[in-house]
Design a protein around this motif. Structure first.
Motif, PDB file in Angstrom:
ATOM      1  N   ILE A  99      -0.574  -2.684   6.090  1.00  0.00           N
ATOM      2  CA  ILE A  99      -1.085  -1.594   5.247  1.00  0.00           C
ATOM      3  C   ILE A  99      -1.476  -2.127   3.876  1.00  0.00           C
ATOM      4  CG2 ILE A  99      -0.532   0.620   4.191  1.00  0.00           C
ATOM      5  CD1 ILE A  99      -0.848   0.622   7.278  1.00  0.00           C
ATOM      6  N   GLU A 100      -0.674  -3.017   3.333  1.00  0.00           N
ATOM      7  CA  GLU A 100      -0.976  -3.630   2.038  1.00  0.00           C
ATOM      8  C   GLU A 100      -2.305  -4.370   2.094  1.00  0.00           C
ATOM      9  OE1 GLU A 100       1.562  -6.267  -1.118  1.00  0.00           O
ATOM     10  OE2 GLU A 100       1.351  -7.085   0.913  1.00  0.00           O
ATOM     11  N   SER A 101      -2.539  -5.098   3.182  1.00  0.00           N
ATOM     12  CA  SER A 101      -3.789  -5.849   3.335  1.00  0.00           C
ATOM     13  C   SER A 101      -4.994  -4.913   3.392  1.00  0.00           C
ATOM     14  CB  SER A 101      -3.715  -6.698   4.605  1.00  0.00           C
ATOM     15  OG  SER A 101      -4.937  -7.370   4.832  1.00  0.00           O
ATOM     16  N   GLU A 102      -4.873  -3.793   4.098  1.00  0.00           N
ATOM     17  CA  GLU A 102      -5.983  -2.840   4.175  1.00  0.00           C
ATOM     18  C   GLU A 102      -6.249  -2.195   2.817  1.00  0.00           C
ATOM     19  OE1 GLU A 102      -5.561   0.003   7.290  1.00  0.00           O
ATOM     20  OE2 GLU A 102      -5.224  -1.488   8.864  1.00  0.00           O
ATOM     21  N   LEU A 103      -5.190  -1.881   2.073  1.00  0.00           N
ATOM     22  CA  LEU A 103      -5.369  -1.271   0.755  1.00  0.00           C
ATOM     23  C   LEU A 103      -6.070  -2.230  -0.193  1.00  0.00           C
ATOM     24  CD1 LEU A 103      -1.918   0.540   0.316  1.00  0.00           C
ATOM     25  CD2 LEU A 103      -4.143   1.598   0.771  1.00  0.00           C
ATOM     26  N   ARG A 104      -5.727  -3.499  -0.123  1.00  0.00           N
ATOM     27  CA  ARG A 104      -6.344  -4.486  -1.006  1.00  0.00           C
ATOM     28  C   ARG A 104      -7.813  -4.728  -0.634  1.00  0.00           C
ATOM     29  NH1 ARG A 104      -1.781  -9.285  -1.679  1.00  0.00           N
ATOM     30  NH2 ARG A 104      -0.335  -8.090  -3.013  1.00  0.00           N
ATOM     31  N   GLU A 105      -8.106  -4.761   0.683  1.00  0.00           N
ATOM     32  CA  GLU A 105      -9.451  -5.100   1.127  1.00  0.00           C
ATOM     33  C   GLU A 105     -10.395  -3.913   1.114  1.00  0.00           C
ATOM     34  OE1 GLU A 105     -11.664  -7.282   4.956  1.00  0.00           O
ATOM     35  OE2 GLU A 105      -9.471  -7.077   4.871  1.00  0.00           O
ATOM     36  N   PHE A 106      -9.911  -2.717   1.501  1.00  0.00           N
ATOM     37  CA  PHE A 106     -10.787  -1.556   1.646  1.00  0.00           C
ATOM     38  C   PHE A 106     -10.467  -0.430   0.667  1.00  0.00           C
ATOM     39  CE2 PHE A 106     -10.279  -3.553   5.836  1.00  0.00           C
ATOM     40  CZ  PHE A 106     -11.601  -3.928   6.087  1.00  0.00           C
ATOM     41  N   GLY A 107      -9.312  -0.503  -0.015  1.00  0.00           N
ATOM     42  CA  GLY A 107      -8.932   0.549  -0.941  1.00  0.00           C
ATOM     43  C   GLY A 107      -8.297   1.752  -0.267  1.00  0.00           C
ATOM     44  N   ARG A 108      -8.149   1.725   1.027  1.00  0.00           N
ATOM     45  CA  ARG A 108      -7.537   2.785   1.808  1.00  0.00           C
ATOM     46  C   ARG A 108      -7.155   2.221   3.174  1.00  0.00           C
ATOM     47  NH1 ARG A 108     -11.052   4.896   5.661  1.00  0.00           N
ATOM     48  NH2 ARG A 108     -13.199   4.124   5.505  1.00  0.00           N
ATOM     49  N   VAL A 109      -6.408   3.026   3.941  1.00  0.00           N
ATOM     50  CA  VAL A 109      -6.053   2.597   5.293  1.00  0.00           C
ATOM     51  C   VAL A 109      -7.157   3.028   6.244  1.00  0.00           C
ATOM     52  CG1 VAL A 109      -3.566   2.608   4.904  1.00  0.00           C
ATOM     53  CG2 VAL A 109      -4.701   4.707   5.638  1.00  0.00           C
ATOM     54  N   LEU A 110      -7.348   2.269   7.309  1.00  0.00           N
ATOM     55  CA  LEU A 110      -8.428   2.512   8.245  1.00  0.00           C
ATOM     56  C   LEU A 110      -7.943   3.227   9.491  1.00  0.00           C
ATOM     57  CD1 LEU A 110     -10.223  -0.967   8.106  1.00  0.00           C
ATOM     58  CD2 LEU A 110     -10.652   1.057   6.697  1.00  0.00           C
ATOM     59  N   LYS A 111      -8.821   4.076  10.034  1.00  0.00           N
ATOM     60  CA  LYS A 111      -8.538   4.692  11.323  1.00  0.00           C
ATOM     61  C   LYS A 111      -8.781   3.673  12.427  1.00  0.00           C
ATOM     62  CE  LYS A 111      -9.771   9.360   9.795  1.00  0.00           C
ATOM     63  NZ  LYS A 111     -10.638  10.538  10.028  1.00  0.00           N
ATOM     64  N   GLU A 112      -8.325   4.019  13.636  1.00  0.00           N
ATOM     65  CA  GLU A 112      -8.395   3.057  14.735  1.00  0.00           C
ATOM     66  C   GLU A 112      -9.828   2.652  15.054  1.00  0.00           C
ATOM     67  OE1 GLU A 112      -6.827   2.552  19.363  1.00  0.00           O
ATOM     68  OE2 GLU A 112      -6.422   4.386  18.226  1.00  0.00           O
ATOM     69  N   ASP A 113     -10.781   3.622  15.009  1.00  0.00           N
ATOM     70  CA  ASP A 113     -12.168   3.286  15.338  1.00  0.00           C
ATOM     71  C   ASP A 113     -12.875   2.542  14.216  1.00  0.00           C
ATOM     72  OD1 ASP A 113     -12.212   5.346  13.550  1.00  0.00           O
ATOM     73  OD2 ASP A 113     -13.527   6.653  14.720  1.00  0.00           O
ATOM     74  N   GLU A 114     -12.211   2.421  13.040  1.00  0.00           N
ATOM     75  CA  GLU A 114     -12.788   1.684  11.927  1.00  0.00           C
ATOM     76  C   GLU A 114     -12.282   0.248  11.840  1.00  0.00           C
ATOM     77  OE1 GLU A 114     -13.469   5.092   8.548  1.00  0.00           O
ATOM     78  OE2 GLU A 114     -11.432   4.309   8.800  1.00  0.00           O
ATOM     79  N   MET A 115     -11.257  -0.058  12.647  1.00  0.00           N
ATOM     80  CA  MET A 115     -10.660  -1.384  12.581  1.00  0.00           C
ATOM     81  C   MET A 115     -11.633  -2.425  13.113  1.00  0.00           C
ATOM     82  SD  MET A 115      -7.679  -1.176  11.220  1.00  0.00           S
ATOM     83  CE  MET A 115      -6.976  -2.744  11.729  1.00  0.00           C
ATOM     84  N   PRO A 116     -11.873  -3.497  12.351  1.00  0.00           N
ATOM     85  CA  PRO A 116     -12.758  -4.553  12.858  1.00  0.00           C
ATOM     86  C   PRO A 116     -12.078  -5.326  13.973  1.00  0.00           C
ATOM     87  CG  PRO A 116     -11.753  -5.220  10.779  1.00  0.00           C
ATOM     88  CD  PRO A 116     -11.373  -3.772  10.994  1.00  0.00           C
ATOM     89  N   LYS A 117     -12.867  -5.717  14.979  1.00  0.00           N
ATOM     90  CA  LYS A 117     -12.316  -6.487  16.080  1.00  0.00           C
ATOM     91  C   LYS A 117     -12.016  -7.909  15.615  1.00  0.00           C
ATOM     92  CE  LYS A 117     -14.500  -3.931  19.840  1.00  0.00           C
ATOM     93  NZ  LYS A 117     -15.358  -4.025  21.045  1.00  0.00           N
ATOM     94  N   ARG A 118     -10.832  -8.382  15.970  1.00  0.00           N
ATOM     95  CA  ARG A 118     -10.450  -9.733  15.554  1.00  0.00           C
ATOM     96  C   ARG A 118     -11.171 -10.785  16.374  1.00  0.00           C
ATOM     97  NH1 ARG A 118      -3.859  -9.120  14.818  1.00  0.00           N
ATOM     98  NH2 ARG A 118      -3.920  -7.478  13.253  1.00  0.00           N
ATOM     99  N   ARG A 119     -11.465 -10.488  17.626  1.00  0.00           N
ATOM    100  CA  ARG A 119     -12.170 -11.445  18.473  1.00  0.00           C
ATOM    101  C   ARG A 119     -12.785 -10.692  19.646  1.00  0.00           C
ATOM    102  NH1 ARG A 119      -8.987 -12.524  23.025  1.00  0.00           N
ATOM    103  NH2 ARG A 119      -6.793 -11.975  22.812  1.00  0.00           N
TER     104      ARG A 119
END
Length: 266
Positions: free
Chosen positions: A73-93
């Motif tokens: 959650i901390e990483s998402e707040l730092r990178e996007f300024g908010r938490v992401l929904k499941e369909d917004e999560m970037p695919k890792r691979r």
């Protein structure tokens, strides 16, 4: 919130695990967007209070989550300024994700499960050997452990089975059962309330473990030879007649039968 033992058992029955802070989670699934927003709000409040990066462990305890989830959650707040929904999560691979997804495909998993059904007490080395025989693929023992413990709702770890002698229901034993019923039916019920037998050392000879079925959660029985019963046996009776001893038992070497019960009930 600290969970009681009854609550923990209920969660385990439904395939959930309990983290170090008392939170319930399902392996392979996310905690959900609502939980992410809750952790984010606690994180932001703690950061405003201390003026710097807050204590991750303290937030995890307050929200009953793992420290890994708080850092996510901390990483998402730092990178996007908010938490992401499941369909917004970037695919890792690209491709499938999850336990064993890199080392095993669906055919490999089907073969491993068929090998389990063939012999539930099979060793990890045996799974590796036969998987190589059928597919030519080489995997590690840790991959086999991950397949049984992380890929399904039910953990397929090794546990103690019920031992069922394969000759228990042979015709000779059935005849003895009828003879026993006929003998006991002639005894005054006030004399005997309950009669039973227990094995004292037989299980020490067959202490192998089998894996729990990862699809059904059932621990399969292990068939043994008749030698499993040919150890010390205790025959006991519980009575309700005040004129006799309420509990009586006898330890002997032989296998129990109708004649053994009849000797001690006469």
């Amino acid at each position: 919130m600290r969970l009681s033992q009854a609550q923990r058992e209920l969660f385990h029955q439904h395939g959930y695990f309990i983290n170090e802070n008392g939170g319930a989670y399902l392996s392979g699934t996310s905690l959900g967007y609502t939980k992410k927003v809750e952790v984010a709000s606690v994180y932001e409040r703690a950061r405003e209070d201390c003026g710097e990066r807050p204590n991750i462990s303290a937030i995890a305890r307050e929200c009953s989550t793992s420290t890994w989830f708080v850092r996510k959650i901390e990483s998402e707040l730092r990178e996007f300024g908010r938490v992401l929904k499941e369909d917004e999560m970037p695919k890792r691979r690209e491709g499938p994700i999850g336990p064993c997804s890199k080392s095993l495909d669906n055919d490999d998993m089907l073969i491993l499960y068929q090998l389990y059904l063939d012999e539930p007490s099979r060793t990890r080395a045996s799974y590796i050997q036969w998987l190589f025989y059928f597919t030519g693929k080489v995997v590690s023992e840790s991959t086999i452990s991950s397949f049984f413990n992380k890929c399904f709702i039910n953990k397929g770890g090794l546990c103690r089975p019920n031992f069922v002698p394969y000759d228990k229901f042979r015709p000779e034993n059935y005849e003895k059962m009828l003879e026993y019923v006929a003998t006991v039916s002639k005894i005054d019920p006030s004399r005997i309330k309950f009669g039973d037998e227990k094995h004292l050392k037989g299980q020490e000879l067959f202490n192998r473990k089998v894996r729990r079925d990862v699809l059904t959660g059932v621990v399969p029985a292990s068939l043994t030879t008749s030698d499993f019963r040919n150890t010390y046996t205790i025959t006991g009776f519980c009575g309700i007649d005040p004129r006799s001893t309420p509990v009586w038992y006898n330890i002997h070497d032989d296998t129990n039968g109708a004649s053994e019960f009849a000797v001690h009930t006469n």
